[in-house]
Design a protein around this motif. Sequence first.
Motif, mmCIF file in Angstrom:
data_model
loop_
_atom_site.group_PDB
_atom_site.id
_atom_site.type_symbol
_atom_site.label_atom_id
_atom_site.label_comp_id
_atom_site.label_asym_id
_atom_site.label_seq_id
_atom_site.Cartn_x
_atom_site.Cartn_y
_atom_site.Cartn_z
ATOM 1 N N GLU A 15 -14.530 3.344 -8.328
ATOM 2 C CA GLU A 15 -14.512 4.672 -7.725
ATOM 3 C C GLU A 15 -13.316 5.471 -8.198
ATOM 4 O OE1 GLU A 15 -14.580 6.729 -3.246
ATOM 5 O OE2 GLU A 15 -14.707 4.540 -3.462
ATOM 6 N N TYR A 16 -12.189 4.793 -8.437
ATOM 7 C CA TYR A 16 -10.944 5.476 -8.792
ATOM 8 C C TYR A 16 -10.463 5.157 -10.206
ATOM 9 C CZ TYR A 16 -10.991 5.702 -3.707
ATOM 10 O OH TYR A 16 -11.365 5.889 -2.401
ATOM 11 N N GLU A 73 -6.953 -1.754 -2.897
ATOM 12 C CA GLU A 73 -7.807 -2.914 -3.156
ATOM 13 C C GLU A 73 -8.491 -2.805 -4.511
ATOM 14 O OE1 GLU A 73 -10.375 -3.482 0.212
ATOM 15 O OE2 GLU A 73 -8.704 -3.937 1.575
ATOM 16 N N GLU A 74 -8.862 -1.597 -4.921
ATOM 17 C CA GLU A 74 -9.467 -1.447 -6.237
ATOM 18 C C GLU A 74 -8.451 -1.715 -7.345
ATOM 19 O OE1 GLU A 74 -11.313 2.224 -8.706
ATOM 20 O OE2 GLU A 74 -12.550 1.511 -7.017
ATOM 21 N N ASN A 125 -7.341 4.712 5.417
ATOM 22 C CA ASN A 125 -8.465 4.013 4.792
ATOM 23 C C ASN A 125 -8.583 4.338 3.308
ATOM 24 O OD1 ASN A 125 -9.229 2.696 7.148
ATOM 25 N ND2 ASN A 125 -10.548 4.380 7.816
ATOM 26 N N HIS A 126 -8.299 5.599 2.930
ATOM 27 C CA HIS A 126 -8.326 5.964 1.510
ATOM 28 C C HIS A 126 -7.247 5.205 0.746
ATOM 29 C CE1 HIS A 126 -8.597 8.274 -2.159
ATOM 30 N NE2 HIS A 126 -7.354 8.710 -2.021
ATOM 31 N N TYR A 178 -8.103 -9.691 4.951
ATOM 32 C CA TYR A 178 -8.182 -9.390 3.518
ATOM 33 C C TYR A 178 -7.350 -10.374 2.697
ATOM 34 C CZ TYR A 178 -7.218 -7.054 -0.905
ATOM 35 O OH TYR A 178 -7.045 -6.791 -2.245
ATOM 36 N N ARG A 214 -5.990 2.357 1.507
ATOM 37 C CA ARG A 214 -6.398 0.949 1.425
ATOM 38 C C ARG A 214 -7.431 0.729 0.312
ATOM 39 N NH1 ARG A 214 -6.078 -3.162 5.063
ATOM 40 N NH2 ARG A 214 -5.440 -1.725 6.734
ATOM 41 N N LYS A 215 -8.389 1.651 0.195
ATOM 42 C CA LYS A 215 -9.438 1.503 -0.829
ATOM 43 C C LYS A 215 -8.848 1.573 -2.232
ATOM 44 C CE LYS A 215 -13.251 3.811 -0.225
ATOM 45 N NZ LYS A 215 -14.133 4.969 0.099
ATOM 46 N N ARG A 273 0.813 -1.229 0.000
ATOM 47 C CA ARG A 273 0.000 0.000 0.000
ATOM 48 C C ARG A 273 0.839 1.269 0.000
ATOM 49 N NH1 ARG A 273 -3.663 1.361 3.772
ATOM 50 N NH2 ARG A 273 -2.932 0.140 5.529
#
Length: 429
Positions: free
Chosen positions: A178-179, A158-159, A151-152, A244, A154-155, A123
């Motif tokens: 989202e990204y 994962e995406e 958290n951002h 995860y 991580r998101k 990450r």
Amino acid sequence: MKFMLFVLPTVPASLEDRERLRPIGRNNERYQQMLDELRKLAMFADDAGFDVFATTEHHFHSEGYETSVAPLLLYADLAARTKRIKFSPLGLVLPSWDPIRAAEELAVLDHLTKGRMYAGFARGYQDRWVNVLGQQYHVTGAPMDGSSIDNHNRKVYEENLKVIRKAWTEESFDYDGEYYKVPYPYKEGITRWPVHEWTRKFGAPGEIDDNGVIRKISVVPRPYQEPHPPLFQPFSVSENTIRYTAQSSIVPWILVSHPPDFQRLCGVYRDVAGQAGRKLGLGEGVGAFRAVHFGKTEAEAVDLLRRTNFAGFNHYFGGFGFWEAFRTPEDLAKYPANPFTPLPPSEWTLERMRKVKYALAGTVDQVKAEIEALHKVGGDGDLEWFGWFFDQGFMSWDEEMRQIEMFAKHIIPAFRSTSSPPTRAKEKV
């Protein structure tokens, strides 16, 4: 057990040299010396029976420590000089990558090596370069504290990994995330593709709709390994990360080392993997990172630890929060997790490193006994992966070779998995 040699590509120099030659990371003579050491280490590790040679990915390290800016290029060079050892980035920092470009480059390396690679993803925790190279996602280095920044990051991670897996396993795909979106723009598709009849006839099914608009893409090549290279994720500290990786069939490389805490995380991984349909034993599918230092006496080994791995943690890794991996239950009273209270520098001691069983320093017999206890995961399991955090660049070349020869002679044969290749190194000890 399988074995990884984990190296932070480091320009060899004393601290005095680093100051005198600053920025030593741009010193071509010393950089070439580092490449020469990495090549020799990889070739020796190949002969010695290590399963994987791994490095980090980091950028802008003018200080000459962790100058691992292009791991995939490095592995292409090292693979051409070795026979069977595999390679892995630990890891490509996905919030700073375009995921499709990462999927392509890893797939090409998988072909160049005919499957001699693992795909490791991370990450990112270093703001100096993650902020710059990850600006398209508005990410910064993750402080590993459960904050909104963490958290951002991580998101996004994962995406991007989801996109990479789709690129590897689907003949053609679209994705409305989202990204990240495929194609872009997503709703209207890519309308200017004048050779749509060519693509409709020779491309992947589904790429072109009836109006000649690109609706999906096909990423080439697909990986050499089926369905794709096995996945690693360093450096796991939190239970959320363990869950995860268990759900996603990823091998977590766990830095937490206090035996009861390590055993608990192995249990979480096993249980969550079971819920996802993978029946594993305790320690199966899991990697443990440890520092190893041999000496003729325990005092000699501990002195080497003090001058190498411990120095690196005190001067460098401690500033990024890595001492949190070396907590014990007794720390919670003074340094609670909620609200998050980090271990202060007064707790960054060599004794803590050894007490929590991260730093394994001693004679051959002492180190072997420590690895035996780790291998059994508290007596109930069978650890699959052991990663040696090797201090390349912090020791003389002669000392580096002495340490790795001791490991090859005394550790690998004692714990080698029956399915793994035999040790073939010519020993000098």
